[in-house]
Motif scaffolding. Structure first.
Motif, PDB file in Angstrom:
ATOM      1  N   LEU A  55      47.468  -6.296 -66.661  1.00 31.09           N
ATOM      2  CA  LEU A  55      47.480  -4.966 -67.269  1.00 31.09           C
ATOM      3  C   LEU A  55      48.694  -4.805 -68.185  1.00 31.09           C
ATOM      4  O   LEU A  55      48.579  -4.294 -69.310  1.00 31.09           O
ATOM      5  N   LEU A  56      49.862  -5.254 -67.726  1.00 28.27           N
ATOM      6  CA  LEU A  56      51.069  -5.150 -68.537  1.00 28.27           C
ATOM      7  C   LEU A  56      51.042  -6.138 -69.697  1.00 28.27           C
ATOM      8  O   LEU A  56      51.570  -5.853 -70.784  1.00 28.27           O
ATOM      9  N   TYR A  57      50.444  -7.298 -69.484  1.00 28.47           N
ATOM     10  CA  TYR A  57      50.237  -8.251 -70.586  1.00 28.47           C
ATOM     11  C   TYR A  57      49.392  -7.586 -71.674  1.00 28.47           C
ATOM     12  O   TYR A  57      49.692  -7.694 -72.871  1.00 28.47           O
ATOM     13  N   GLY A  58      48.328  -6.887 -71.252  1.00 30.65           N
ATOM     14  CA  GLY A  58      47.485  -6.184 -72.214  1.00 30.65           C
ATOM     15  C   GLY A  58      48.249  -5.117 -72.970  1.00 30.65           C
ATOM     16  O   GLY A  58      48.044  -4.923 -74.177  1.00 30.65           O
ATOM     17  N   ARG A 102      60.441  -8.544 -62.581  1.00 25.31           N
ATOM     18  CA  ARG A 102      59.234  -9.266 -62.210  1.00 25.31           C
ATOM     19  C   ARG A 102      57.965  -8.640 -62.770  1.00 25.31           C
ATOM     20  O   ARG A 102      57.004  -9.356 -63.078  1.00 25.31           O
ATOM     21  N   SER A 103      57.922  -7.337 -62.932  1.00 29.00           N
ATOM     22  CA  SER A 103      56.748  -6.699 -63.523  1.00 29.00           C
ATOM     23  C   SER A 103      56.845  -6.677 -65.040  1.00 29.00           C
ATOM     24  O   SER A 103      55.901  -7.027 -65.745  1.00 29.00           O
ATOM     25  N   LEU A 104      58.017  -6.288 -65.549  1.00 20.79           N
ATOM     26  CA  LEU A 104      58.176  -6.053 -66.985  1.00 20.79           C
ATOM     27  C   LEU A 104      58.099  -7.328 -67.812  1.00 20.79           C
ATOM     28  O   LEU A 104      57.836  -7.264 -69.015  1.00 20.79           O
ATOM     29  N   ILE A 105      58.315  -8.496 -67.192  1.00 22.04           N
ATOM     30  CA  ILE A 105      58.284  -9.747 -67.948  1.00 22.04           C
ATOM     31  C   ILE A 105      56.912 -10.006 -68.551  1.00 22.04           C
ATOM     32  O   ILE A 105      56.766 -10.749 -69.532  1.00 22.04           O
ATOM     33  N   SER A 106      55.875  -9.351 -68.028  1.00 21.44           N
ATOM     34  CA  SER A 106      54.524  -9.543 -68.559  1.00 21.44           C
ATOM     35  C   SER A 106      54.352  -8.924 -69.945  1.00 21.44           C
ATOM     36  O   SER A 106      53.496  -9.367 -70.716  1.00 21.44           O
ATOM     37  N   ILE A 107      55.145  -7.906 -70.270  1.00 22.98           N
ATOM     38  CA  ILE A 107      54.991  -7.223 -71.563  1.00 22.98           C
ATOM     39  C   ILE A 107      55.371  -8.126 -72.731  1.00 22.98           C
ATOM     40  O   ILE A 107      54.587  -8.272 -73.674  1.00 22.98           O
ATOM     41  N   PRO A 108      56.562  -8.770 -72.717  1.00 23.65           N
ATOM     42  CA  PRO A 108      56.851  -9.698 -73.827  1.00 23.65           C
ATOM     43  C   PRO A 108      55.884 -10.874 -73.886  1.00 23.65           C
ATOM     44  O   PRO A 108      55.621 -11.405 -74.967  1.00 23.65           O
ATOM     45  N   GLY A 139      52.724 -10.624 -73.370  1.00 27.10           N
ATOM     46  CA  GLY A 139      51.598 -10.090 -74.129  1.00 27.10           C
ATOM     47  C   GLY A 139      51.914  -9.947 -75.601  1.00 27.10           C
ATOM     48  O   GLY A 139      51.072 -10.232 -76.459  1.00 27.10           O
ATOM     49  N   ILE A 140      53.114  -9.500 -75.921  1.00 28.38           N
ATOM     50  CA  ILE A 140      53.523  -9.381 -77.321  1.00 28.38           C
ATOM     51  C   ILE A 140      53.482 -10.745 -77.997  1.00 28.38           C
ATOM     52  O   ILE A 140      53.030 -10.886 -79.133  1.00 28.38           O
ATOM     53  N   ASP A 141      53.948 -11.765 -77.282  1.00 24.02           N
ATOM     54  CA  ASP A 141      53.966 -13.132 -77.817  1.00 24.02           C
ATOM     55  C   ASP A 141      52.584 -13.783 -77.798  1.00 24.02           C
ATOM     56  O   ASP A 141      52.385 -14.831 -78.389  1.00 24.02           O
ATOM     57  N   ARG A 142      51.617 -13.116 -77.127  1.00 24.27           N
ATOM     58  CA  ARG A 142      50.272 -13.659 -76.958  1.00 24.27           C
ATOM     59  C   ARG A 142      50.303 -15.050 -76.323  1.00 24.27           C
ATOM     60  O   ARG A 142      49.642 -15.996 -76.791  1.00 24.27           O
ATOM     61  N   MET A 143      51.095 -15.170 -75.273  1.00 23.97           N
ATOM     62  CA  MET A 143      51.121 -16.414 -74.509  1.00 23.97           C
ATOM     63  C   MET A 143      49.695 -16.739 -74.063  1.00 23.97           C
ATOM     64  O   MET A 143      48.957 -15.834 -73.666  1.00 23.97           O
ATOM     65  N   PRO A 144      49.269 -17.996 -74.158  1.00 23.75           N
ATOM     66  CA  PRO A 144      47.915 -18.341 -73.700  1.00 23.75           C
ATOM     67  C   PRO A 144      47.647 -17.821 -72.295  1.00 23.75           C
ATOM     68  O   PRO A 144      48.475 -17.985 -71.395  1.00 23.75           O
ATOM     69  N   LEU A 145      46.497 -17.196 -72.110  1.00 22.36           N
ATOM     70  CA  LEU A 145      46.215 -16.520 -70.847  1.00 22.36           C
ATOM     71  C   LEU A 145      46.241 -17.469 -69.651  1.00 22.36           C
ATOM     72  O   LEU A 145      46.709 -17.107 -68.573  1.00 22.36           O
ATOM     73  N   ALA A 146      45.709 -18.688 -69.838  1.00 24.53           N
ATOM     74  CA  ALA A 146      45.690 -19.637 -68.721  1.00 24.53           C
ATOM     75  C   ALA A 146      47.108 -19.991 -68.286  1.00 24.53           C
ATOM     76  O   ALA A 146      47.413 -20.040 -67.080  1.00 24.53           O
ATOM     77  N   LYS A 147      47.989 -20.214 -69.248  1.00 26.69           N
ATOM     78  CA  LYS A 147      49.384 -20.531 -68.931  1.00 26.69           C
ATOM     79  C   LYS A 147      50.063 -19.334 -68.285  1.00 26.69           C
ATOM     80  O   LYS A 147      50.794 -19.470 -67.290  1.00 26.69           O
ATOM     81  N   PHE A 148      49.835 -18.146 -68.835  1.00 28.18           N
ATOM     82  CA  PHE A 148      50.425 -16.930 -68.274  1.00 28.18           C
ATOM     83  C   PHE A 148      49.964 -16.723 -66.829  1.00 28.18           C
ATOM     84  O   PHE A 148      50.765 -16.429 -65.946  1.00 28.18           O
ATOM     85  N   ALA A 149      48.666 -16.891 -66.600  1.00 29.04           N
ATOM     86  CA  ALA A 149      48.123 -16.699 -65.258  1.00 29.04           C
ATOM     87  C   ALA A 149      48.704 -17.721 -64.277  1.00 29.04           C
ATOM     88  O   ALA A 149      49.048 -17.372 -63.140  1.00 29.04           O
ATOM     89  N   ALA A 150      48.821 -18.977 -64.709  1.00 29.16           N
ATOM     90  CA  ALA A 150      49.310 -20.028 -63.819  1.00 29.16           C
ATOM     91  C   ALA A 150      50.749 -19.767 -63.388  1.00 29.16           C
ATOM     92  O   ALA A 150      51.081 -19.838 -62.192  1.00 29.16           O
ATOM     93  N   PHE A 151      51.626 -19.457 -64.337  1.00 31.19           N
ATOM     94  CA  PHE A 151      53.038 -19.265 -64.002  1.00 31.19           C
ATOM     95  C   PHE A 151      53.273 -17.933 -63.290  1.00 31.19           C
ATOM     96  O   PHE A 151      54.153 -17.833 -62.433  1.00 31.19           O
ATOM     97  N   THR A 152      52.491 -16.925 -63.637  1.00 30.92           N
ATOM     98  CA  THR A 152      52.587 -15.654 -62.920  1.00 30.92           C
ATOM     99  C   THR A 152      52.143 -15.830 -61.471  1.00 30.92           C
ATOM    100  O   THR A 152      52.779 -15.320 -60.542  1.00 30.92           O
TER     101      THR A 152
END
Length: 230
Positions: free
Chosen positions: A75-78, A128-134, A136-149
């Motif tokens: 949600l925060l990535y979005g 830990r929550s807010l790190i998802s916002i940058p 999303g701004i950077d459009r980190m690949p979703l699979a990579k974002f999901a794996a490390f999160t």
């Protein structure tokens, strides 16, 4: 603190009423509303899993908590993706001390080190929550974002749930210790913010001085040219 007691009572009732989905919902809310402390919710989830009439086990608690963490992170990535780099540049240009180049530099840094930032950020209170916002701004690949999160969340959730499970009635000792750790983290973040603000002010003053010298030089050249003409 009164609001902490209210949260504890609400989370306890939720977990006992609907079991694992209650853990999921509590952690989801903690991710999108950081003032709700996971340092309280997760040990409490572990304590609830240890009771004789436990509605779930510790492994189930960890899985539900990780699912809640991932959902909140997405949600925060979005939100970060909706803000986007262009809108952030526009906002930066309207703010004192910063400009679009700072946004570009931050995005470049996150493109290089974002995976490590997301992983470590999931283990830091207040970040830990807010790190998802940058991310999303950077459009980190979703699979990579999901794996490390997921990896960072599993580590965090497991440590606190297991601690609450093993401590039983003393589960609050975990949150007491985490409060001390959080104070140190927040102090470091405040010092970093003060240092960053000082650096930005100094940079702004240096830039203003350069512009003044350039303007003075241009005026001097103009007058010299006029005098030569006479």
């Amino acid at each position: 603190m009164g609001w902490i007691t209210t949260i504890v009572d609400w989370v306890t009732g939720l977990m006992q009423a609907i079991g694992g989905p209650g853990v999921f919902l509590a952690i989801l809310l903690e991710n999108v509303f950081p003032p709700i402390p996971s340092e309280v919710i997760l040990p409490l989830a572990g304590f609830t899993a240890a009771g004789p009439d436990a509605p779930y086990g510790p492994v189930e608690a960890i899985l539900w908590a990780t699912a809640g963490s991932l959902t909140g992170a997405f949600l925060l990535y979005g939100l970060g993706a909706v803000i986007g780099a262009e809108r952030l540049r526009w906002i930066a240009e309207k703010m004192p001390l910063v400009d679009a180049r700072d946004v570009d530099a931050s995005i470049d840094w996150f493109t290089r080190y974002g995976t490590v930032a997301v992983l470590i950020g999931r283990l830091v209170p207040g970040v830990r929550s807010l790190i998802s916002i940058p991310a999303g701004i950077d459009r980190m690949p979703l699979a990579k974002f999901a794996a490390f999160t997921a990896l960072g969340s599993v580590i965090w959730n497991t440590a606190l749930v297991v601690a609450g499970y093993l401590l039983g009635d003393n589960w609050h000792a975990v949150s007491d210790w985490m409060d001390r750790f959080s104070i140190v983290v927040y102090a470091v973040l405040v010092l970093a913010l003060v240092a960053l603000t000082g650096w930005l002010v100094r940079r702004a003053l240096l830039r203003r001085g350069v512009r003044r010298r350039s303007a003075s030089g241009a005026d001097g050249s103009g007058r010299a040219g006029t005098d030569d003409a006479h």
